[in-house]
Motif scaffolding. Structure first.
Motif, short mmCIF file in Angstrom:
data_model
loop_
_atom_site.label_atom_id
_atom_site.label_comp_id
_atom_site.label_asym_id
_atom_site.label_seq_id
_atom_site.Cartn_x
_atom_site.Cartn_y
_atom_site.Cartn_z
N GLU A 30 0.66 -1.30 -0.05
CA GLU A 30 0.10 0.02 -0.09
C GLU A 30 0.84 1.37 -0.02
O GLU A 30 0.40 2.23 -0.61
N VAL A 31 1.98 1.17 0.77
CA VAL A 31 2.93 2.21 0.81
C VAL A 31 3.32 2.57 -0.70
O VAL A 31 3.62 3.77 -1.25
N PRO A 44 3.59 13.10 2.11
CA PRO A 44 3.88 13.30 3.71
C PRO A 44 3.60 11.99 4.49
O PRO A 44 2.57 11.33 4.09
N VAL A 45 4.35 11.92 5.30
CA VAL A 45 4.00 10.65 6.14
C VAL A 45 2.69 10.82 6.84
O VAL A 45 2.07 9.70 6.81
N GLU A 46 2.19 11.76 7.26
CA GLU A 46 1.05 12.02 7.69
C GLU A 46 -0.07 11.50 6.95
O GLU A 46 -1.04 10.90 7.10
N VAL A 47 0.15 11.87 5.45
CA VAL A 47 -0.85 11.51 4.40
C VAL A 47 -0.85 10.08 4.30
O VAL A 47 -1.99 9.31 4.13
N LEU A 48 0.39 9.43 4.35
CA LEU A 48 0.20 7.76 4.05
C LEU A 48 -0.26 7.36 5.20
O LEU A 48 -1.20 6.13 4.94
N ALA A 49 -0.08 7.90 6.39
CA ALA A 49 -0.87 7.11 7.50
C ALA A 49 -2.34 7.15 7.33
O ALA A 49 -3.16 6.17 7.74
N ILE A 64 4.80 3.57 9.57
CA ILE A 64 5.27 4.01 8.05
C ILE A 64 6.84 3.97 7.86
O ILE A 64 7.16 3.41 6.74
N ARG A 65 7.53 4.57 8.79
CA ARG A 65 8.97 4.46 8.47
C ARG A 65 9.50 2.95 8.31
O ARG A 65 10.64 2.85 7.69
N THR A 66 9.03 2.35 9.30
CA THR A 66 9.43 0.73 9.09
C THR A 66 9.07 0.22 7.73
O THR A 66 9.88 -0.59 7.29
N PHE A 67 7.97 0.33 7.33
CA PHE A 67 7.65 -0.15 5.98
C PHE A 67 8.42 0.39 4.89
O PHE A 67 8.82 -0.45 4.10
N VAL A 68 9.03 1.57 4.95
CA VAL A 68 9.53 2.22 3.82
C VAL A 68 11.09 1.82 3.93
O VAL A 68 11.74 1.36 2.75
N ALA A 69 11.64 1.67 5.26
CA ALA A 69 12.94 0.97 5.34
C ALA A 69 13.02 -0.54 4.88
O ALA A 69 13.83 -0.80 4.05
N ALA A 70 11.77 -1.17 5.11
CA ALA A 70 11.68 -2.42 4.52
C ALA A 70 11.69 -2.48 2.97
O ALA A 70 12.31 -3.36 2.23
N ARG A 131 -2.96 -6.02 -15.41
CA ARG A 131 -3.20 -7.52 -15.00
C ARG A 131 -4.64 -7.77 -14.16
O ARG A 131 -4.76 -8.65 -13.53
N GLY A 132 -5.31 -6.69 -13.98
CA GLY A 132 -6.66 -6.95 -13.19
C GLY A 132 -7.08 -5.33 -13.02
O GLY A 132 -6.42 -4.15 -13.42
N PRO A 133 -8.07 -5.07 -11.99
CA PRO A 133 -8.37 -3.54 -11.70
C PRO A 133 -7.10 -3.01 -10.99
O PRO A 133 -6.20 -3.50 -10.54
N ALA A 134 -7.01 -1.70 -11.38
CA ALA A 134 -5.66 -0.79 -11.03
C ALA A 134 -5.88 -0.76 -9.54
O ALA A 134 -6.93 -0.66 -9.01
N TYR A 135 -4.78 -0.86 -8.77
CA TYR A 135 -4.66 -0.66 -7.42
C TYR A 135 -5.51 -1.65 -6.66
O TYR A 135 -6.21 -1.20 -5.56
N ALA A 136 -5.56 -2.89 -7.12
CA ALA A 136 -6.42 -3.92 -6.48
C ALA A 136 -6.31 -4.09 -5.11
O ALA A 136 -5.06 -4.15 -4.68
N GLY A 137 -7.35 -4.00 -4.42
CA GLY A 137 -7.32 -4.24 -3.05
C GLY A 137 -7.17 -3.04 -2.13
O GLY A 137 -7.10 -2.88 -1.12
N MET A 138 -6.67 -1.96 -2.89
CA MET A 138 -6.64 -0.61 -2.15
C MET A 138 -7.67 0.42 -1.91
O MET A 138 -8.25 1.07 -2.87
#
Length: 369
Positions: A30-31, A44-49, A64-70, A131-138
């Motif tokens: 999702e990120v 912005p990080v707040e918007v992502l959250a 969010i920062r952990t997800f980005v690092a991964a 390959r299917g609907p855009a942004y599937a599941g978001m």
């Protein structure tokens, strides 16, 4: 950039070799998808959250920062420690994506111009990337998903028009029929379907489609058809010859372009064909000469980029200097052409064909005056 992110279907990413990159959990995807939706701008990080959670929990920013690092580790596995990331960069209050995305390529192809054959090739490739609907599941991407679905339908219509322009009406019918029935509010889809049927010799079916579209619009939306469908219906009823055959010159042009690309594919033959077109334009004088001159230096430089000295010599000589081609009024352009001619003479050496050598020397003489 070597990484490509795919959002036209389930969110995925591929490396330079086309191998899938493991993106771990759904939040990581999702990120990444949200950064794609931003089109390279900072999120912005707040918007992502706020997008990832209806009610962001305590510690959402840290998550969010952990997800980005991964994601950074997955997307740039060979990045040395303590070197700045190049794919997901930190910028001000958030992050931005510096990679390629299938959706960006798709939207670029959707706007591309050119000959019907060139448009068809680009649109076929673009549609194959879905390959299917855009942004599937978001959940947060509902609006973007709807927008891209409309863009995709527009591409389907442009592709159908390109096939019609190439005289391949029968190929259009099955795909357009399915799309028109699935999206009955799109009048252009109905119009193209009826036109394809008419040009395939199915006049009764074409008229039935137009009248069926009228009934759909009236029954579902309470609307009368627009001028495109009305004009087409009238043309079918009077058996308008222009409707059946279209613009003869345009049809021959499109067919010839398609045949050229099929029989003589590759950048070199296409470039020489374009130069031949410019040469013909130049002899018309007036605006034709001006337009041809504007393309001359670009054509010569494009030939040089291909690394074929004989091709460069043919491109330079195609303008028949000095028989029909006067000295350029632009000193900078003249200098570019002279430089290319001199480099080509050097590359060809003593074994250069006499006629090609003479044309190159003539070019240098005329353009250096």
């Amino acid at each position: 950039m070597s990484v490509v992110v795919g959002v036209l279907g389930p969110v995925e990413a591929w490396d330079a070799a086309g191998a899938a990159i493991a993106l771990r959990g759904p939040r990581h995807r999702e990120v990444l998808a949200r950064l794609v939706a931003a089109g390279g701008r900072v999120v912005p990080v707040e918007v992502l959250a706020a997008d990832l959670w209806v009610d962001p929990p305590e510690g959402a920013v840290g998550a969010i920062r952990t997800f980005v690092a991964a994601l950074r580790r997955a997307l740039e596995p060979g990045r040395p420690p303590r070197t700045p990331p190049r794919v997901i960069v930190t910028a001000g209050p958030g992050y931005a994506l510096r990679a390629e995305a299938d959706v960006w390529r798709f939207e670029e192809a959707a706007q591309a111009g050119g000959s019907p054959a060139a448009v068809l090739a680009r649109l076929d490739k673009a549609l194959a990337s879905w390959r299917g609907p855009a942004y599937a599941g978001m959940v947060w991407a509902e609006g973007e998903r709807a927008r891209l679905a409309e863009v995709r339908l527009g591409v389907v219509e442009r592709r159908a028009q390109a096939l019609l322009d190439l005289g391949r009406a029968a190929e259009v019918v099955p795909d357009l029929d399915a799309h028109a029935r699935a999206h009955p509010w799109r009048e252009e889809m109905w119009r193209l379907l009826a036109l394809a049927l008419y040009r395939s010799g199915r006049q009764a079916d074409a008229l039935a489609v137009v009248r069926g579209a009228r009934a759909e619009l009236a029954g579902r939306l309470g609307l009368d058809p627009g001028p495109g469908l009305r004009d087409l219906e009238a043309a079918i009823l009077r058996h308008d010859d222009r409707l059946a055959f279209g613009d003869a010159a345009a049809r021959v042009w499109a067919s010839a372009a398609a045949a050229h690309d099929r029989v003589a594919p590759g950048a070199g033959p296409r470039l020489e064909a374009a130069v031949g077109l410019m040469r013909g334009l130049a002899v018309t004088g007036g605006e034709g000469l001006v337009a041809a001159r504007e393309h001359r230096a670009a054509a010569v430089e494009a030939a040089e980029e291909l690394g074929d000295a004989e091709l460069v010599a043919r491109v330079i000589g195609a303008y028949d200097v000095p028989a029909i081609w006067t000295r350029s009024d632009d000193p900078a352009q003249a200098g570019r052409v002279v430089g290319a001619a001199a480099r080509t003479l050097e590359r060809l050496g003593a074994g250069a064909e006499p006629a090609a050598r003479a044309r190159l020397l003539a070019t240098i003489a005329v353009e250096s005056r």
